[in-house]
Design a protein around this motif. Structure first.
Motif, PDB file in Angstrom:
ATOM      1  N   SER A  50     146.875  62.793 -22.730  1.00  0.00           N
ATOM      2  CA  SER A  50     146.837  61.371 -22.390  1.00  0.00           C
ATOM      3  C   SER A  50     146.030  61.138 -21.115  1.00  0.00           C
ATOM      4  CB  SER A  50     148.247  60.799 -22.257  1.00  0.00           C
ATOM      5  OG  SER A  50     148.904  61.355 -21.143  1.00  0.00           O
ATOM      6  N   GLN A  51     146.019  62.103 -20.178  1.00  0.00           N
ATOM      7  CA  GLN A  51     145.194  61.965 -18.981  1.00  0.00           C
ATOM      8  C   GLN A  51     143.714  61.992 -19.366  1.00  0.00           C
ATOM      9  OE1 GLN A  51     146.370  65.115 -16.381  1.00  0.00           O
ATOM     10  NE2 GLN A  51     148.246  64.110 -15.722  1.00  0.00           N
ATOM     11  N   ASN A  52     143.330  62.843 -20.298  1.00  0.00           N
ATOM     12  CA  ASN A  52     141.940  62.913 -20.722  1.00  0.00           C
ATOM     13  C   ASN A  52     141.503  61.660 -21.459  1.00  0.00           C
ATOM     14  OD1 ASN A  52     141.568  65.417 -19.586  1.00  0.00           O
ATOM     15  ND2 ASN A  52     142.048  66.524 -21.460  1.00  0.00           N
ATOM     16  N   GLN A  53     142.435  60.955 -22.084  1.00  0.00           N
ATOM     17  CA  GLN A  53     142.091  59.729 -22.787  1.00  0.00           C
ATOM     18  C   GLN A  53     141.705  58.618 -21.813  1.00  0.00           C
ATOM     19  OE1 GLN A  53     145.470  58.925 -25.263  1.00  0.00           O
ATOM     20  NE2 GLN A  53     144.953  60.512 -26.722  1.00  0.00           N
ATOM     21  N   ASN A  54     142.025  58.718 -20.532  1.00  0.00           N
ATOM     22  CA  ASN A  54     141.712  57.707 -19.536  1.00  0.00           C
ATOM     23  C   ASN A  54     140.352  57.925 -18.893  1.00  0.00           C
ATOM     24  OD1 ASN A  54     144.151  56.402 -19.954  1.00  0.00           O
ATOM     25  ND2 ASN A  54     145.206  57.620 -18.412  1.00  0.00           N
ATOM     26  N   ILE A  55     139.540  58.804 -19.441  1.00  0.00           N
ATOM     27  CA  ILE A  55     138.224  59.083 -18.882  1.00  0.00           C
ATOM     28  C   ILE A  55     137.161  58.412 -19.755  1.00  0.00           C
ATOM     29  CG2 ILE A  55     136.527  60.878 -18.401  1.00  0.00           C
ATOM     30  CD1 ILE A  55     138.861  62.678 -17.589  1.00  0.00           C
ATOM     31  N   THR A  56     136.259  57.671 -19.093  1.00  0.00           N
ATOM     32  CA  THR A  56     135.180  56.974 -19.778  1.00  0.00           C
ATOM     33  C   THR A  56     133.853  57.443 -19.195  1.00  0.00           C
ATOM     34  OG1 THR A  56     136.611  55.023 -19.979  1.00  0.00           O
ATOM     35  CG2 THR A  56     134.262  54.688 -20.354  1.00  0.00           C
ATOM     36  N   ASN A  57     132.908  57.776 -20.049  1.00  0.00           N
ATOM     37  CA  ASN A  57     131.564  58.128 -19.579  1.00  0.00           C
ATOM     38  C   ASN A  57     130.794  56.843 -19.329  1.00  0.00           C
ATOM     39  OD1 ASN A  57     131.771  60.924 -19.540  1.00  0.00           O
ATOM     40  ND2 ASN A  57     131.301  61.074 -21.708  1.00  0.00           N
ATOM     41  N   ILE A  58     130.360  56.655 -18.081  1.00  0.00           N
ATOM     42  CA  ILE A  58     129.640  55.450 -17.686  1.00  0.00           C
ATOM     43  C   ILE A  58     128.195  55.813 -17.386  1.00  0.00           C
ATOM     44  CG2 ILE A  58     129.445  53.666 -15.889  1.00  0.00           C
ATOM     45  CD1 ILE A  58     131.753  53.158 -17.809  1.00  0.00           C
ATOM     46  N   LYS A  59     127.275  54.999 -17.900  1.00  0.00           N
ATOM     47  CA  LYS A  59     125.853  55.170 -17.627  1.00  0.00           C
ATOM     48  C   LYS A  59     125.493  54.244 -16.461  1.00  0.00           C
ATOM     49  CE  LYS A  59     124.680  56.531 -22.259  1.00  0.00           C
ATOM     50  NZ  LYS A  59     124.391  56.085 -23.579  1.00  0.00           N
ATOM     51  N   PHE A  60     125.204  54.850 -15.312  1.00  0.00           N
ATOM     52  CA  PHE A  60     124.789  54.100 -14.134  1.00  0.00           C
ATOM     53  C   PHE A  60     123.279  53.921 -14.198  1.00  0.00           C
ATOM     54  CE2 PHE A  60     128.808  55.972 -13.001  1.00  0.00           C
ATOM     55  CZ  PHE A  60     129.455  54.932 -12.347  1.00  0.00           C
ATOM     56  N   ILE A  61     122.828  52.682 -14.125  1.00  0.00           N
ATOM     57  CA  ILE A  61     121.409  52.358 -14.176  1.00  0.00           C
ATOM     58  C   ILE A  61     120.920  52.250 -12.733  1.00  0.00           C
ATOM     59  CG2 ILE A  61     119.674  50.798 -15.132  1.00  0.00           C
ATOM     60  CD1 ILE A  61     121.606  52.096 -17.253  1.00  0.00           C
ATOM     61  N   ILE A  62     120.037  53.173 -12.344  1.00  0.00           N
ATOM     62  CA  ILE A  62     119.637  53.337 -10.952  1.00  0.00           C
ATOM     63  C   ILE A  62     118.120  53.180 -10.827  1.00  0.00           C
ATOM     64  CG2 ILE A  62     119.665  54.949  -8.994  1.00  0.00           C
ATOM     65  CD1 ILE A  62     122.447  54.064  -9.938  1.00  0.00           C
ATOM     66  N   PRO A  63     117.640  52.410  -9.834  1.00  0.00           N
ATOM     67  CA  PRO A  63     116.184  52.325  -9.643  1.00  0.00           C
ATOM     68  C   PRO A  63     115.613  53.662  -9.176  1.00  0.00           C
ATOM     69  CG  PRO A  63     117.332  51.149  -7.890  1.00  0.00           C
ATOM     70  CD  PRO A  63     118.373  51.604  -8.870  1.00  0.00           C
ATOM     71  N   LYS A  64     114.445  54.029  -9.734  1.00  0.00           N
ATOM     72  CA  LYS A  64     113.790  55.291  -9.384  1.00  0.00           C
ATOM     73  C   LYS A  64     112.763  55.110  -8.274  1.00  0.00           C
ATOM     74  CE  LYS A  64     112.012  57.305 -13.088  1.00  0.00           C
ATOM     75  NZ  LYS A  64     111.651  58.233 -14.159  1.00  0.00           N
ATOM     76  N   GLY A  65     112.255  53.928  -8.120  1.00  0.00           N
ATOM     77  CA  GLY A  65     111.211  53.714  -7.128  1.00  0.00           C
ATOM     78  C   GLY A  65     110.992  52.241  -6.897  1.00  0.00           C
ATOM     79  N   PRO A  66     109.930  51.909  -6.189  1.00  0.00           N
ATOM     80  CA  PRO A  66     109.691  50.513  -5.851  1.00  0.00           C
ATOM     81  C   PRO A  66     109.264  49.663  -7.050  1.00  0.00           C
ATOM     82  CG  PRO A  66     107.895  51.901  -5.048  1.00  0.00           C
ATOM     83  CD  PRO A  66     108.957  52.810  -5.606  1.00  0.00           C
ATOM     84  N   LEU A  67     108.728  50.282  -8.085  1.00  0.00           N
ATOM     85  CA  LEU A  67     108.351  49.532  -9.279  1.00  0.00           C
ATOM     86  C   LEU A  67     109.565  49.401 -10.187  1.00  0.00           C
ATOM     87  CD1 LEU A  67     104.925  51.291  -9.908  1.00  0.00           C
ATOM     88  CD2 LEU A  67     105.334  49.115  -8.767  1.00  0.00           C
ATOM     89  N   ASP A  68     109.379  48.760 -11.317  1.00  0.00           N
ATOM     90  CA  ASP A  68     110.490  48.589 -12.255  1.00  0.00           C
ATOM     91  C   ASP A  68     110.710  49.849 -13.068  1.00  0.00           C
ATOM     92  OD1 ASP A  68     111.207  46.044 -11.490  1.00  0.00           O
ATOM     93  OD2 ASP A  68     109.771  45.091 -12.827  1.00  0.00           O
ATOM     94  N   GLU A  69     110.995  50.949 -12.388  1.00  0.00           N
ATOM     95  CA  GLU A  69     111.323  52.211 -13.036  1.00  0.00           C
ATOM     96  C   GLU A  69     112.795  52.491 -12.804  1.00  0.00           C
ATOM     97  OE1 GLU A  69     108.724  55.480 -12.100  1.00  0.00           O
ATOM     98  OE2 GLU A  69     107.088  54.091 -11.680  1.00  0.00           O
ATOM     99  N   TRP A  70     113.478  52.859 -13.872  1.00  0.00           N
ATOM    100  CA  TRP A  70     114.927  53.052 -13.808  1.00  0.00           C
ATOM    101  C   TRP A  70     115.292  54.399 -14.395  1.00  0.00           C
ATOM    102  CZ3 TRP A  70     117.591  49.227 -11.362  1.00  0.00           C
ATOM    103  CH2 TRP A  70     116.913  48.022 -11.177  1.00  0.00           C
ATOM    104  N   SER A  71     116.414  54.917 -13.946  1.00  0.00           N
ATOM    105  CA  SER A  71     116.940  56.151 -14.521  1.00  0.00           C
ATOM    106  C   SER A  71     118.410  55.935 -14.862  1.00  0.00           C
ATOM    107  CB  SER A  71     116.780  57.326 -13.549  1.00  0.00           C
ATOM    108  OG  SER A  71     117.539  57.110 -12.390  1.00  0.00           O
ATOM    109  N   ILE A  72     118.920  56.814 -15.701  1.00  0.00           N
ATOM    110  CA  ILE A  72     120.326  56.757 -16.101  1.00  0.00           C
ATOM    111  C   ILE A  72     121.030  57.971 -15.519  1.00  0.00           C
ATOM    112  CG2 ILE A  72     121.944  56.820 -18.036  1.00  0.00           C
ATOM    113  CD1 ILE A  72     119.711  55.570 -19.751  1.00  0.00           C
ATOM    114  N   ASP A  73     122.132  57.708 -14.841  1.00  0.00           N
ATOM    115  CA  ASP A  73     122.967  58.780 -14.307  1.00  0.00           C
ATOM    116  C   ASP A  73     124.343  58.605 -14.951  1.00  0.00           C
ATOM    117  OD1 ASP A  73     124.023  60.851 -12.846  1.00  0.00           O
ATOM    118  OD2 ASP A  73     124.230  59.695 -10.990  1.00  0.00           O
ATOM    119  N   GLU A  74     124.685  59.487 -15.879  1.00  0.00           N
ATOM    120  CA  GLU A  74     125.950  59.358 -16.612  1.00  0.00           C
ATOM    121  C   GLU A  74     127.030  60.192 -15.935  1.00  0.00           C
ATOM    122  OE1 GLU A  74     127.592  59.473 -21.205  1.00  0.00           O
ATOM    123  OE2 GLU A  74     125.472  59.744 -20.783  1.00  0.00           O
TER     124      GLU A  74
END
Length: 166
Positions: A27-51
């Motif tokens: 039941s403790q493991n059922q409370n874990i959610t994988n979240i994709k954090f959308i993070i800027p990579k640089g000054p332009l509109d470049e993004w990365s995903i950190d899960e």
């Protein structure tokens, strides 16, 4: 007769306690959610995903995790409160949120880092984000209009890549 019952009771106690411990772990493991954090990579509109796996995941926990990323948010920026009503997250940030030293592009990046992360993780149930500063509605943060809920400016493709919306 009593000598036979006691060992049987002891075995039953061990079996029951062993099952209870494994169930609580499950039941403790059922409370874990994988979240994709959308993070800027640089000054332009470049993004990365950190899960990352997040335990007992709520939108507030997600925003507070985003605030831990270095060099994205102005020093001292805090989440004051977050409330979800009718699939809109009302994100109340401290005034430091609007004092980003990189100008309007930097502020736009931090607005969309929160918006995209909250909205693109469907398990959070959020379609848009309304920003407040120190509990007050503000029409503009940087050059971004914030009088209405903001929706994501990107989408995630089937293969997990980021695609800008036009």
């Amino acid at each position: 007769m009593l000598k036979r019952i006691i060992p049987i009771l002891l075995v039953l106690c061990f079996v029951i306690s062993g099952c209870t411990n494994s169930n609580s772990t499950a039941s403790q493991n059922q409370n874990i959610t994988n979240i994709k954090f959308i993070i800027p990579k640089g000054p332009l509109d470049e993004w990365s995903i950190d899960e990352k796996p997040i335990k007992d995941c709520t939108p507030s926990i997600v925003v507070n995790e985003l605030l831990k990323y270095p060099h994205i948010y102005p020093e001292g920026t805090k989440l004051l409160s977050l409330e979800v009503k009718e699939k809109i997250a009302y994100v109340n940030m401290s005034h430091e949120f609007n004092s980003y030293s990189l100008g309007s592009t930097g502020i736009e990046h931090i607005i969309f880092t929160i918006t995209d992360t909250l909205c693109l993780n469907k398990s959070l149930g959020i379609d848009g984000v309304k920003f407040l500063l120190d509990g007050e509605e503000v029409p503009i943060i940087g050059d971004t209009e914030t009088d209405k809920a903001i929706i994501p400016d990107i989408t995630l493709t089937d293969d997990g890549k980021i695609k800008l919306l036009e």
